[in-house]
Scaffold this motif. Structure first.
Motif, PDB file in Angstrom:
ATOM      1  N   LEU A  28       0.879  -1.180   0.000  1.00 40.33           N
ATOM      2  CA  LEU A  28       0.000   0.000   0.000  1.00 40.33           C
ATOM      3  C   LEU A  28       0.908   1.219   0.000  1.00 40.33           C
ATOM      4  N   PHE A  29       0.926   1.906  -1.138  1.00 38.79           N
ATOM      5  CA  PHE A  29       1.888   2.989  -1.349  1.00 38.79           C
ATOM      6  C   PHE A  29       1.193   4.350  -1.259  1.00 38.79           C
ATOM      7  N   GLY A  30       1.941   5.320  -0.716  1.00 40.07           N
ATOM      8  CA  GLY A  30       1.423   6.693  -0.653  1.00 40.07           C
ATOM      9  C   GLY A  30       2.471   7.609  -0.063  1.00 40.07           C
ATOM     10  N   TYR A 867       1.727 -16.499   4.261  1.00 42.76           N
ATOM     11  CA  TYR A 867       1.138 -15.482   5.123  1.00 42.76           C
ATOM     12  C   TYR A 867       0.587 -14.326   4.285  1.00 42.76           C
ATOM     13  N   GLN A 868      -0.399 -13.678   4.821  1.00 41.50           N
ATOM     14  CA  GLN A 868      -0.838 -12.407   4.241  1.00 41.50           C
ATOM     15  C   GLN A 868       0.091 -11.304   4.776  1.00 41.50           C
ATOM     16  N   VAL A 869       0.755 -10.586   3.866  1.00 43.83           N
ATOM     17  CA  VAL A 869       1.714  -9.547   4.232  1.00 43.83           C
ATOM     18  C   VAL A 869       1.205  -8.218   3.681  1.00 43.83           C
ATOM     19  N   ILE A 870       1.119  -7.216   4.549  1.00 43.27           N
ATOM     20  CA  ILE A 870       0.666  -5.878   4.155  1.00 43.27           C
ATOM     21  C   ILE A 870       1.790  -4.900   4.467  1.00 43.27           C
ATOM     22  N   CYS A 871       2.400  -4.318   3.410  1.00 40.35           N
ATOM     23  CA  CYS A 871       3.471  -3.339   3.578  1.00 40.35           C
ATOM     24  C   CYS A 871       2.901  -1.929   3.357  1.00 40.35           C
ATOM     25  N   LEU A 872       3.227  -1.010   4.257  1.00 38.10           N
ATOM     26  CA  LEU A 872       2.819   0.400   4.154  1.00 38.10           C
ATOM     27  C   LEU A 872       4.078   1.212   3.934  1.00 38.10           C
ATOM     28  N   SER A 873       4.165   1.933   2.808  1.00 35.03           N
ATOM     29  CA  SER A 873       5.423   2.607   2.500  1.00 35.03           C
ATOM     30  C   SER A 873       5.183   3.843   1.648  1.00 35.03           C
ATOM     31  N   SER A 874       6.145   4.798   1.772  1.00 38.20           N
ATOM     32  CA  SER A 874       6.175   5.971   0.901  1.00 38.20           C
ATOM     33  C   SER A 874       7.385   5.912  -0.038  1.00 38.20           C
ATOM     34  N   ASP A 875       8.044   4.734  -0.114  1.00 41.12           N
ATOM     35  CA  ASP A 875       9.257   4.545  -0.907  1.00 41.12           C
ATOM     36  C   ASP A 875       8.860   4.150  -2.338  1.00 41.12           C
ATOM     37  N   ARG A 876       9.076   5.069  -3.293  1.00 35.54           N
ATOM     38  CA  ARG A 876       8.731   4.785  -4.694  1.00 35.54           C
ATOM     39  C   ARG A 876       9.597   3.672  -5.280  1.00 35.54           C
ATOM     40  N   GLU A 877      10.824   3.553  -4.801  1.00 33.33           N
ATOM     41  CA  GLU A 877      11.715   2.524  -5.322  1.00 33.33           C
ATOM     42  C   GLU A 877      11.158   1.131  -5.009  1.00 33.33           C
ATOM     43  N   GLN A 890      -1.030  -1.132  -4.389  1.00 36.38           N
ATOM     44  CA  GLN A 890      -2.263  -0.316  -4.307  1.00 36.38           C
ATOM     45  C   GLN A 890      -1.885   1.093  -3.844  1.00 36.38           C
ATOM     46  N   SER A 891      -2.328   2.108  -4.584  1.00 35.53           N
ATOM     47  CA  SER A 891      -2.013   3.505  -4.248  1.00 35.53           C
ATOM     48  C   SER A 891      -3.062   4.048  -3.282  1.00 35.53           C
ATOM     49  N   LEU A 892      -2.597   4.502  -2.125  1.00 32.12           N
ATOM     50  CA  LEU A 892      -3.523   5.101  -1.148  1.00 32.12           C
ATOM     51  C   LEU A 892      -4.021   6.461  -1.622  1.00 32.12           C
ATOM     52  N   ALA A 893      -3.251   7.119  -2.487  1.00 32.99           N
ATOM     53  CA  ALA A 893      -3.680   8.447  -2.969  1.00 32.99           C
ATOM     54  C   ALA A 893      -4.972   8.342  -3.773  1.00 32.99           C
ATOM     55  N   SER A 894      -5.160   7.251  -4.495  1.00 34.32           N
ATOM     56  CA  SER A 894      -6.388   7.083  -5.276  1.00 34.32           C
ATOM     57  C   SER A 894      -7.588   6.770  -4.395  1.00 34.32           C
ATOM     58  N   ILE A 895      -7.331   6.317  -3.172  1.00 28.58           N
ATOM     59  CA  ILE A 895      -8.427   5.989  -2.242  1.00 28.58           C
ATOM     60  C   ILE A 895      -8.791   7.201  -1.401  1.00 28.58           C
TER      61      ILE A 895
END
Length: 896
Positions: A28-30, A867-877, A890-895
């Motif tokens: 989940l990127f933003g 496992y279900q893994v959910i990563c939260l990051s602002s790192d574009r790389e 998934q982009s958080l900005a679109s949500i």
């Protein structure tokens, strides 16, 4: 357990957002501040409840009145899809769970979590950067402790119980302790054992002293019989002294009179009836308030609407003054404009004439008018004098030019004619000029409304006088020409004398004019009149100046009154300062804003008019009215019985009942104390009596001196020996102490053995899983380091990484340490038999370079298969690496 979807109603910056989750690994990127940590906190709150609010903790409560909470859909293996929801305002934030057709609450949810707690969720299943430094300088024993503390081995309770046994033993005994129970008991046993040894040595002497003491007691028996009667009397006196407080109470109650404000049975009955009604109404009011607050918790009522409901009457009353406020504002603005106009006129006149009057009281308008009238009269007389001088000068010049002499008869006739002409000429010219001046003054000072008409009349009379004078001069010239033809005539002597007299009069008039002008100048405090032709305008202006000062004083007083009324009306808006933006608005603007506020919330109230809270609020008002009405109807009875309020009725009834109890107490004390006090006893007499009896007893004891001298040494020695107790008592005390110490030592030893056994058992359990942990962690470390390090093992208690070369933890870089800790954490999770919860990582790779980030993405792709893994990051790389491994992003900005 896996997350399927989150529906956030209101949490932090989120409003009515829906976020779906993949079943395996996902990113989940933003950008920063987009709400990644807020999403993590939402998930934690939905799973384990809303945490208590703390001062330094971030508060995610919506500020706009939106419901605080949301919904979550999860997939439990073997159970199926589960739906839960939490709202802070609903049921105090408790969870509501739906599993197919089954609906439950906290108990069902705890059963589904299978022991997963908020602490275990934070410590095991979430990764944050600060947590990646907690396993630095790991040794074998420390790693086992960490493994146990994370609850992976199932032996955490064993370790905690063993530690509890050790803490309890530490509280009872330590080798160098002093005040601990077991230490103190052992010290007491040693001291008691030493005393018993000493007591056994002195036992023979004690037996001898006891025999001698028995003989002495028999000898003293006779004396003591003599003392019994005296002691009986002394005992009675002491008994009376012991019950002295009851005796004083008895005497006080006997002297107590009936209170003047005692209540009659009818009054008590009336008060009880009123209070029963009051209790009934109060109970109903309490029930209504409880129902109201329960209903209110179930509704969404904004603080703004609640404030409006509390102050609706005040707001409506204030809006009724809107017309008054508009009128007051208009009057205030008109007065301000009038004040500015008057100040401008006064300033212009003061600048033009130099006047400086502090107030109109410093000058008399009548005095100014008198001075002006006198100056006008002087000017008229000067003008008339000038005209006369001019005419006489002309006549004198014409007579001197004429040298012809005529006959005496002709001269007399001419003289007669000239005299007749002279007597008419000045009178008509001066009259016309005087009338012109009068009309002019009337138009300026007296009748300004007819100023145009009077001005025209003044001009007509002035022009007529000038034409008349011109005509007379022409006639005079013709007559002089005729006289020249006739011959010169002698100049009359009286013409020169008359001219001289007129000049003297003119000089006196000018002096008087200067004096009057100086008086006018001093009265007004301004400059002198520059030209006397401007005097009419000067006089009109100081009239206007005087009137402007009067008007200014009146306008200033009006402004002060209006300002006070304006400020008082503004203060009535103070209670709205926290709810409406009124600080920068004038009175009219405040009324308009308040009217809009009232219209808006009136519509809201109409919409909620049928809601339960509104009905309960009306019932509450009605119940309060009934209580107030009951208080008003009972006012006369309350005043008669000395009660201030209905709430004090029980206390007043209790006071009346207290009097009855006092009389009952008097009867009880009379029965008890009458045998003990057959006669009245004065205060302080008992002490004297007891002292006297004690003295008599001392005298009897003095007679026993000889016998007591014989036994005194024995008694003193026995007393010294008796301080340590008898030998049997000391031995019994030792047995009791040994029994207590024995039980304490048994309990201490049992806890010592049990703690050691539990600790060994927990250690064995962790040692069984430690090789598996190191093997799996080595596999994950090989992925993270791209094969640089392949295995992990302990050498002399220190953790070592095996690759191209062996490396200890202290030799690793910060990024490699993070990779090691990440590998160990994933190794812990791999050892779990049950997939309790998804893994959530919040930017856990801040110390990674590009290569390490790519390897971490590879590890997450592999680990996400289980496992279900959910990563939260602002790192574009990191986004590009996820795309390389075909992992969902998934982009958080679109949500948001």
């Amino acid at each position: 357990m896996k997350l399927i979807r989150a529906e956030i109603t209101g949490f932090g910056k989120y409003r009515q957002q829906v976020i779906s989750f993949e079943a395996q690994n996902q990113l989940l990127f933003g950008p920063n501040e987009i709400g990644k940590s807020t999403l993590y906190q939402f998930i934690q709150c939905m799973l384990f409840g809303f945490p208590p609010r703390r001062t330094r903790q971030k508060d995610y409560t919506p500020k706009d009145g939106t419901a605080f909470g949301g919904k979550l859909w999860l997939d439990f293996p073997g159970v199926g899809e589960v739906y839960l929801e939490r709202y802070k305002q609903v049921d105090r934030g408790r969870v509501k769970v739906r599993l197919g057709e089954q609906v439950g609450g906290e108990k069902l949810w705890k059963d589904l979590l299978q022991g997963l707690t908020s602490a275990l969720f934070s410590e095991v299943f979430t990764f944050q950067q600060e947590q990646l430094s907690q396993l630095d300088h790991l040794q074998e024993e420390e790693l086992q402790q960490v493994l146990l503390s994370l609850g992976i081995t199932g032996s955490r309770q064993l370790m905690e119980q063993g530690q509890q046994y050790q803490k309890e033993n530490q509280k009872n005994f330590r080798p160098k302790g002093q005040r601990l129970p077991l230490n103190e008991g052992l010290g007491q046993w040693q001291t008691l054992h030493h005393r018993i040894q000493e007591k056994e040595a002195a036992e023979a002497r004690v037996q001898e002293l006891l025999a001698n003491r028995q003989t002495s007691r028999e000898q003293l028996a006779t004396r003591r019989k003599e003392q019994q009667a005296l002691k009986a009397t002394l005992s009675q006196a002491k008994e009376q002294e012991l019950h002295w407080q009851q005796y004083e109470e008895w005497q006080t109650l006997k002297s107590l009179k009936q209170s003047e404000i005692a209540l009659t049975p009818e009054q008590v009955q009336a008060l009880e009836g009123i209070y029963q009604q009051y209790q009934g109404l109060t109970a109903q009011l309490k029930q209504i308030e409880e129902d109201y607050y329960q209903a209110k918790e179930a509704e969404t009522v904004t603080p703004q609407y609640e404030f409006y409901l509390q102050h609706e009457g005040v707001i409506k009353s204030l809006l009724k003054q809107q017309v008054k406020g508009v009128r007051l504002t208009d009057e205030f603005h008109r007065s301000m404009a009038r004040q500015d106009q008057l100040l401008g006129e006064i300033n212009d006149l003061e600048t033009q004439y130099g006047w400086q009057l502090p107030s109109v009281e410093t000058v008399s308008l009548k005095e100014l008018d008198d001075l002006s009238q006198k100056l006008g009269q002087i000017q008229e007389r000067l003008q008339e004098n000038q005209l006369q001088q001019k005419w006489l000068s002309t006549e004198l010049t014409a007579e001197e030019a004429s040298q012809a002499s005529s006959a005496s008869a002709s001269n007399e006739a001419e003289t007669s004619n000239k005299t007749s002409f002279n007597s008419q000429k000045p009178s008509l010219t001066l009259i016309s000029l005087a009338l012109a001046a009068v009309f002019l003054l009337l138009g300026i000072f007296v009748l300004p409304q007819f100023k145009a008409i009077l001005g025209i009349a003044a001009i007509v009379f002035g022009i007529g006088g000038a034409l008349w004078e011109y005509h007379q001069r022409q006639q005079t010239a013709l007559k002089q020409g005729a006289m020249v033809k006739r011959g010169p005539v002698a100049t009359p002597r009286n013409t020169q004398e008359q001219l001289t007299r007129l000049q003297e009069q003119a000089e006196q008039l000018r002096v008087r004019q200067d004096q009057l002008a100086e008086s006018l100048h001093q009265a007004l405090g301004g400059r002198k009149i520059a030209a006397w032709s401007d005097f009419p305008d000067y006089q009109s202006d100081y009239h206007r100046y005087y009137q402007s000062l009067l008007d200014l004083d009146q306008v200033t007083a009006d402004l002060q009154t209006q300002d006070e009324a304006y400020g008082a009306l503004l203060q009535e808006f103070d209670f709205l300062s926290n709810w409406l933006p009124l600080q920068e608005l004038d009175l009219v603007g405040r009324f308009e804003t308040l009217q809009q506020f009232d219209q808006k919330l009136t519509r809201q109230k109409q919409l909620q008019g049928q809601q339960k809270t509104t009905l309960l609020a009306d019932q509450r008002k009605e119940m309060l009215t009934k209580i107030n009405q009951l208080a008003e109807n009972s006012q006369d009875l309350l005043q008669q019985t000395g009660v201030n309020s209905l709430a004090e009725v029980p206390e007043r009834i209790q006071q009346a009942q207290g009097q009855a109890k006092q009389m009952q107490r008097l009867e009880e004390l009379t029965k008890i104390l009458t045998p003990l006090y057959p006669e009245s006893v004065a205060a302080g007499s008992l002490g004297v009596k007891i002292a006297r009896l004690q003295g008599q007893l001392n005298e009897l004891e003095t007679t026993e001196t000889t016998l007591l001298e014989q036994t005194q040494r024995q008694d003193l020695e026995l007393e010294a020996l008796a301080k340590d107790g008898t030998l049997d008592e000391l031995r019994q005390e030792q047995v009791d102490l040994e029994e207590v110490l024995g039980q304490q030592l048994i309990d201490w030893g049992a806890r010592k053995v049990a703690g050691a056994a539990l600790q060994d058992l927990a250690t064995d359990l962790s040692e069984q899983q430690l090789p598996q942990l190191l093997q799996q962690a080595g596999h994950y470390l090989q992925i993270l380091t791209n094969g640089k390090y392949r295995t992990l093992y302990f050498e002399e208690g220190q953790l070592v990484l095996q690759g191209a070369q062996e490396m200890g933890i202290q030799e690793l870089s910060t990024g490699t340490k993070d990779q090691l800790i990440m590998a160990l954490r994933f190794g812990y999770l791999h050892l779990q038999k049950k997939n309790l919860c998804p893994v959530i990582i919040d930017d856990g790779w801040l110390n990674y370079d590009s290569q390490r980030k790519r390897q971490l993405a590879q590890l997450l792709a592999e680990f996400g298969q289980k496992y279900q893994v959910i990563c939260l990051s602002s790192d574009r790389e990191m986004v590009s690496y996820y795309q390389d491994f075909k992992q969902p992003v998934q982009s958080l900005a679109s949500i948001v």
